[in-house]
Design a protein around this motif. Structure first.
Motif, PDB file in Angstrom:
ATOM      1  N   ARG A  85       0.856  -1.189   0.000  1.00 27.12           N
ATOM      2  CA  ARG A  85       0.000   0.000   0.000  1.00 27.12           C
ATOM      3  C   ARG A  85       0.890   1.236   0.000  1.00 27.12           C
ATOM      4  NH1 ARG A  85      -3.313   2.319   4.661  1.00 27.12           N
ATOM      5  NH2 ARG A  85      -2.486   0.548   5.838  1.00 27.12           N
ATOM      6  N   ILE A  86       0.488   2.233  -0.767  1.00 27.48           N
ATOM      7  CA  ILE A  86       1.195   3.509  -0.810  1.00 27.48           C
ATOM      8  C   ILE A  86       0.288   4.569  -0.199  1.00 27.48           C
ATOM      9  CG2 ILE A  86       2.190   5.288  -2.284  1.00 27.48           C
ATOM     10  CD1 ILE A  86       2.876   3.106  -4.301  1.00 27.48           C
ATOM     11  N   VAL A  87       0.830   5.317   0.750  1.00 26.64           N
ATOM     12  CA  VAL A  87       0.090   6.400   1.397  1.00 26.64           C
ATOM     13  C   VAL A  87       0.797   7.707   1.067  1.00 26.64           C
ATOM     14  CG1 VAL A  87      -0.636   7.414   3.595  1.00 26.64           C
ATOM     15  CG2 VAL A  87      -0.721   4.925   3.272  1.00 26.64           C
ATOM     16  N   MET A  88       0.062   8.682   0.570  1.00 30.15           N
ATOM     17  CA  MET A  88       0.628   9.988   0.237  1.00 30.15           C
ATOM     18  C   MET A  88       0.194  11.014   1.268  1.00 30.15           C
ATOM     19  SD  MET A  88       0.030  12.361  -3.134  1.00 30.15           S
ATOM     20  CE  MET A  88       0.743  11.142  -4.242  1.00 30.15           C
ATOM     21  N   LEU A  89       1.178  11.791   1.766  1.00 30.34           N
ATOM     22  CA  LEU A  89       0.868  12.913   2.636  1.00 30.34           C
ATOM     23  C   LEU A  89       0.858  14.201   1.821  1.00 30.34           C
ATOM     24  CD1 LEU A  89       2.945  12.230   5.889  1.00 30.34           C
ATOM     25  CD2 LEU A  89       0.712  11.323   5.206  1.00 30.34           C
ATOM     26  N   SER A  90       0.011  15.128   2.235  1.00 31.91           N
ATOM     27  CA  SER A  90      -0.044  16.435   1.589  1.00 31.91           C
ATOM     28  C   SER A  90       1.132  17.276   2.047  1.00 31.91           C
ATOM     29  CB  SER A  90      -1.354  17.135   1.960  1.00 31.91           C
ATOM     30  OG  SER A  90      -1.356  17.425   3.354  1.00 31.91           O
ATOM     31  N   THR A  91       1.309  18.435   1.422  1.00 31.99           N
ATOM     32  CA  THR A  91       2.312  19.370   1.915  1.00 31.99           C
ATOM     33  C   THR A  91       1.901  19.872   3.297  1.00 31.99           C
ATOM     34  OG1 THR A  91       1.181  21.119   0.691  1.00 31.99           O
ATOM     35  CG2 THR A  91       3.097  20.129  -0.346  1.00 31.99           C
ATOM     36  N   THR A  92       2.844  20.490   3.995  1.00 31.98           N
ATOM     37  CA  THR A  92       2.631  20.906   5.381  1.00 31.98           C
ATOM     38  C   THR A  92       1.391  21.796   5.527  1.00 31.98           C
ATOM     39  OG1 THR A  92       5.013  20.864   5.674  1.00 31.98           O
ATOM     40  CG2 THR A  92       3.750  21.947   7.382  1.00 31.98           C
ATOM     41  N   PRO A  93       0.546  21.531   6.528  1.00 29.41           N
ATOM     42  CA  PRO A  93       0.629  20.431   7.482  1.00 29.41           C
ATOM     43  C   PRO A  93       0.171  19.118   6.870  1.00 29.41           C
ATOM     44  CG  PRO A  93      -1.296  21.769   7.960  1.00 29.41           C
ATOM     45  CD  PRO A  93      -0.574  22.459   6.848  1.00 29.41           C
ATOM     46  N   GLY A  94       0.931  18.079   7.098  1.00 27.84           N
ATOM     47  CA  GLY A  94       0.682  16.809   6.441  1.00 27.84           C
ATOM     48  C   GLY A  94      -0.561  16.089   6.952  1.00 27.84           C
ATOM     49  N   THR A  95      -1.323  15.612   6.018  1.00 28.28           N
ATOM     50  CA  THR A  95      -2.441  14.731   6.311  1.00 28.28           C
ATOM     51  C   THR A  95      -2.541  13.759   5.152  1.00 28.28           C
ATOM     52  OG1 THR A  95      -4.767  14.668   7.033  1.00 28.28           O
ATOM     53  CG2 THR A  95      -4.234  16.121   5.183  1.00 28.28           C
ATOM     54  N   VAL A  96      -3.305  12.700   5.278  1.00 30.79           N
ATOM     55  CA  VAL A  96      -3.377  11.704   4.206  1.00 30.79           C
ATOM     56  C   VAL A  96      -4.098  12.307   3.009  1.00 30.79           C
ATOM     57  CG1 VAL A  96      -4.267   9.451   3.517  1.00 30.79           C
ATOM     58  CG2 VAL A  96      -3.285   9.758   5.799  1.00 30.79           C
ATOM     59  N   ALA A  97      -3.385  12.367   1.878  1.00 26.47           N
ATOM     60  CA  ALA A  97      -3.939  12.963   0.663  1.00 26.47           C
ATOM     61  C   ALA A  97      -4.362  11.915  -0.356  1.00 26.47           C
ATOM     62  CB  ALA A  97      -2.918  13.905   0.028  1.00 26.47           C
ATOM     63  N   GLY A  98      -3.908  10.681  -0.184  1.00 26.85           N
ATOM     64  CA  GLY A  98      -4.269   9.623  -1.122  1.00 26.85           C
ATOM     65  C   GLY A  98      -3.692   8.283  -0.691  1.00 26.85           C
ATOM     66  N   GLU A  99      -4.342   7.200  -1.111  1.00 28.89           N
ATOM     67  CA  GLU A  99      -3.869   5.849  -0.817  1.00 28.89           C
ATOM     68  C   GLU A  99      -4.084   4.964  -2.038  1.00 28.89           C
ATOM     69  OE1 GLU A  99      -4.712   3.887   2.904  1.00 28.89           O
ATOM     70  OE2 GLU A  99      -5.569   5.731   3.739  1.00 28.89           O
ATOM     71  N   TRP A 100      -3.129   4.047  -2.252  1.00 33.16           N
ATOM     72  CA  TRP A 100      -3.216   3.096  -3.358  1.00 33.16           C
ATOM     73  C   TRP A 100      -2.882   1.705  -2.821  1.00 33.16           C
ATOM     74  CZ3 TRP A 100      -1.423   7.953  -3.494  1.00 33.16           C
ATOM     75  CH2 TRP A 100      -1.960   8.825  -4.468  1.00 33.16           C
ATOM     76  N   LEU A 101      -3.807   0.791  -2.976  1.00 37.58           N
ATOM     77  CA  LEU A 101      -3.611  -0.588  -2.547  1.00 37.58           C
ATOM     78  C   LEU A 101      -3.016  -1.374  -3.702  1.00 37.58           C
ATOM     79  CD1 LEU A 101      -4.133  -2.495  -0.127  1.00 37.58           C
ATOM     80  CD2 LEU A 101      -6.306  -3.101  -1.212  1.00 37.58           C
ATOM     81  N   LEU A 102      -1.897  -2.033  -3.440  1.00 41.86           N
ATOM     82  CA  LEU A 102      -1.198  -2.788  -4.476  1.00 41.86           C
ATOM     83  C   LEU A 102      -1.274  -4.275  -4.160  1.00 41.86           C
ATOM     84  CD1 LEU A 102       1.967  -0.531  -4.644  1.00 41.86           C
ATOM     85  CD2 LEU A 102       0.085  -0.555  -6.276  1.00 41.86           C
ATOM     86  N   PRO A 103      -1.576  -5.112  -5.154  1.00 40.33           N
ATOM     87  CA  PRO A 103      -1.648  -6.552  -4.909  1.00 40.33           C
ATOM     88  C   PRO A 103      -0.285  -7.121  -4.582  1.00 40.33           C
ATOM     89  CG  PRO A 103      -1.806  -6.111  -7.261  1.00 40.33           C
ATOM     90  CD  PRO A 103      -1.846  -4.783  -6.571  1.00 40.33           C
ATOM     91  N   GLU A 104      -0.247  -8.131  -3.704  1.00 35.06           N
ATOM     92  CA  GLU A 104       1.026  -8.742  -3.322  1.00 35.06           C
ATOM     93  C   GLU A 104       1.736  -9.332  -4.530  1.00 35.06           C
ATOM     94  OE1 GLU A 104       2.463 -12.364  -0.464  1.00 35.06           O
ATOM     95  OE2 GLU A 104       0.893 -11.031   0.262  1.00 35.06           O
ATOM     96  N   GLY A 105       0.960  -9.878  -5.447  1.00 36.72           N
ATOM     97  CA  GLY A 105       1.561 -10.456  -6.645  1.00 36.72           C
ATOM     98  C   GLY A 105       1.719  -9.429  -7.745  1.00 36.72           C
ATOM     99  N   LYS A 106       2.408  -8.315  -7.429  1.00 39.46           N
ATOM    100  CA  LYS A 106       2.526  -7.217  -8.390  1.00 39.46           C
ATOM    101  C   LYS A 106       3.230  -7.627  -9.670  1.00 39.46           C
ATOM    102  CE  LYS A 106       4.484  -4.472  -5.596  1.00 39.46           C
ATOM    103  NZ  LYS A 106       4.703  -3.925  -4.296  1.00 39.46           N
ATOM    104  N   LYS A 107       4.048  -8.676  -9.576  1.00 39.92           N
ATOM    105  CA  LYS A 107       4.771  -9.107 -10.770  1.00 39.92           C
ATOM    106  C   LYS A 107       3.822  -9.613 -11.845  1.00 39.92           C
ATOM    107  CE  LYS A 107       9.088 -10.145  -8.384  1.00 39.92           C
ATOM    108  NZ  LYS A 107      10.099 -11.165  -8.022  1.00 39.92           N
ATOM    109  N   ASN A 108       2.587  -9.903 -11.428  1.00 41.11           N
ATOM    110  CA  ASN A 108       1.589 -10.363 -12.393  1.00 41.11           C
ATOM    111  C   ASN A 108       0.872  -9.198 -13.079  1.00 41.11           C
ATOM    112  OD1 ASN A 108       2.076 -13.099 -11.783  1.00 41.11           O
ATOM    113  ND2 ASN A 108       0.708 -12.998 -10.018  1.00 41.11           N
ATOM    114  N   LEU A 109       1.103  -7.984 -12.570  1.00 38.51           N
ATOM    115  CA  LEU A 109       0.493  -6.824 -13.197  1.00 38.51           C
ATOM    116  C   LEU A 109       1.210  -6.503 -14.503  1.00 38.51           C
ATOM    117  CD1 LEU A 109      -0.055  -4.325 -10.239  1.00 38.51           C
ATOM    118  CD2 LEU A 109      -1.814  -5.560 -11.477  1.00 38.51           C
ATOM    119  N   SER A 110       0.463  -6.044 -15.478  1.00 34.08           N
ATOM    120  CA  SER A 110       1.084  -5.633 -16.726  1.00 34.08           C
ATOM    121  C   SER A 110       1.785  -4.303 -16.525  1.00 34.08           C
ATOM    122  CB  SER A 110       0.020  -5.496 -17.824  1.00 34.08           C
ATOM    123  OG  SER A 110      -0.831  -4.394 -17.546  1.00 34.08           O
ATOM    124  N   SER A 111       2.738  -4.002 -17.391  1.00 29.87           N
ATOM    125  CA  SER A 111       3.445  -2.731 -17.298  1.00 29.87           C
ATOM    126  C   SER A 111       2.474  -1.564 -17.469  1.00 29.87           C
ATOM    127  CB  SER A 111       4.550  -2.667 -18.351  1.00 29.87           C
ATOM    128  OG  SER A 111       4.011  -2.832 -19.657  1.00 29.87           O
TER     129      SER A 111
END
Length: 262
Positions: free
Chosen positions: A205-231
């Motif tokens: 999972r990738i969590v993005m913080l905003s510029t100061t003051p930081g808070t959660v600006a976005g999240e991306w859930l990535l599958p464990e088997g990422k190698k199976n994802l296409s480019s």
């Protein structure tokens, strides 16, 4: 039960000369589950390292709370080990002795040595156990630091841009070694990085913080088997992250000392 819970956390630093306080983190909430590899990204100065320090117990929030397995974090713990940007090795000790230093819980020296050797082998440094840090490259020094942290057998590993000072080739190699270690040991990781490609490689999972003051600006859930994802799928995720990164911003959080947070 979540491993780490960050609940509505505010963190500010005071400038007593100017009688102002800069809010670094604002009402930030984040949950990290068992065996997740969470990569935190965001603009420089958005509070990524501050968040890691709070979870490590090095600092305390002004408001909100952080829990480790349901218990409030009040200070550092061997259950939450940190790998810093700097190597933080003892220059007068050998590689083996540097790793053994973290193993005081083992009363028997023979056992400490066996555990240290196990983790040095894991990071590919078995042949360098008798070397001093001054005899090692930057990448090798960071491997020693990682071996020392792993040897403590923490529940959570907190890593603050551990490879940022290394060349791209060495960094890529160590990224893949960290990924391999996580796949084999399945511990819980929180990894701070500026590098989106690194986050895509390592994270579940990738969590993005905003510029100061930081808070959660976005999240991306990535599958464990990422190698199976296409480019194409990975490029689409990366483009979405970069687009969000360009637009995530908050007003700078400077307040007069004595004011209340809003």
């Amino acid at each position: 039960m979540a491993v780490i819970e960050v609940n509505n956390v505010w963190k500010a630093y005071c400038d007593r000369k100017k009688e102002t306080a800069t809010i670094v983190l604002k009402d930030l909430s984040l949950t990290i589950e068992e065996n997740e590899f969470v990569c935190v990204i965001g603009p420089s100065g958005c509070g990524k390292t501050t968040l890691l320090n709070l979870i490590a117990g090095f600092e305390k929030p002004q408001r909100g709370e952080i829990l480790y397995r349901g218990e409030k974090i009040t200070g550092p713990s061997v259950n939450r080990a940190v790998v810093f940007q700097e190597y933080s090795l003892f220059p007068w000790l050998s590689v083996l002795k540097n790793v053994e230093f973290s193993l005081k819980k083992y009363a028997n020296k023979k056992e400490r040595t066996a555990v240290a050797k196990k983790y040095l082998e894991m990071v590919g440094l078995s042949e360098f156990m008798d070397y001093r840090p001054s005899d090692l490259s930057g990448g090798m020094k960071q491997r020693v630091a990682i071996a020392r942290t792993l040897a403590m057998e923490p529940d959570v590993l907190l890593m603050d841009e551990p490879f940022s000072s290394l060349d791209e080739q060495t960094r890529s190699k160590l990224d893949n070694e960290i990924l391999d270690i996580w796949l084999k040991n399945k511990k819980t990781f929180l990894y701070i990085t500026h590098n989106i490609d690194e986050a895509l490689l390592l994270g579940t999972r990738i969590v993005m913080l905003s510029t100061t003051p930081g808070t959660v600006a976005g999240e991306w859930l990535l599958p464990e088997g990422k190698k199976n994802l296409s480019s194409e799928e990975l490029v689409a995720i990366k483009n979405d992250i970069m687009k969000k990164l360009q637009t995530c911003s908050c007003t700078a959080g400077v307040i007069q000392m004595g004011d209340t947070y809003e």
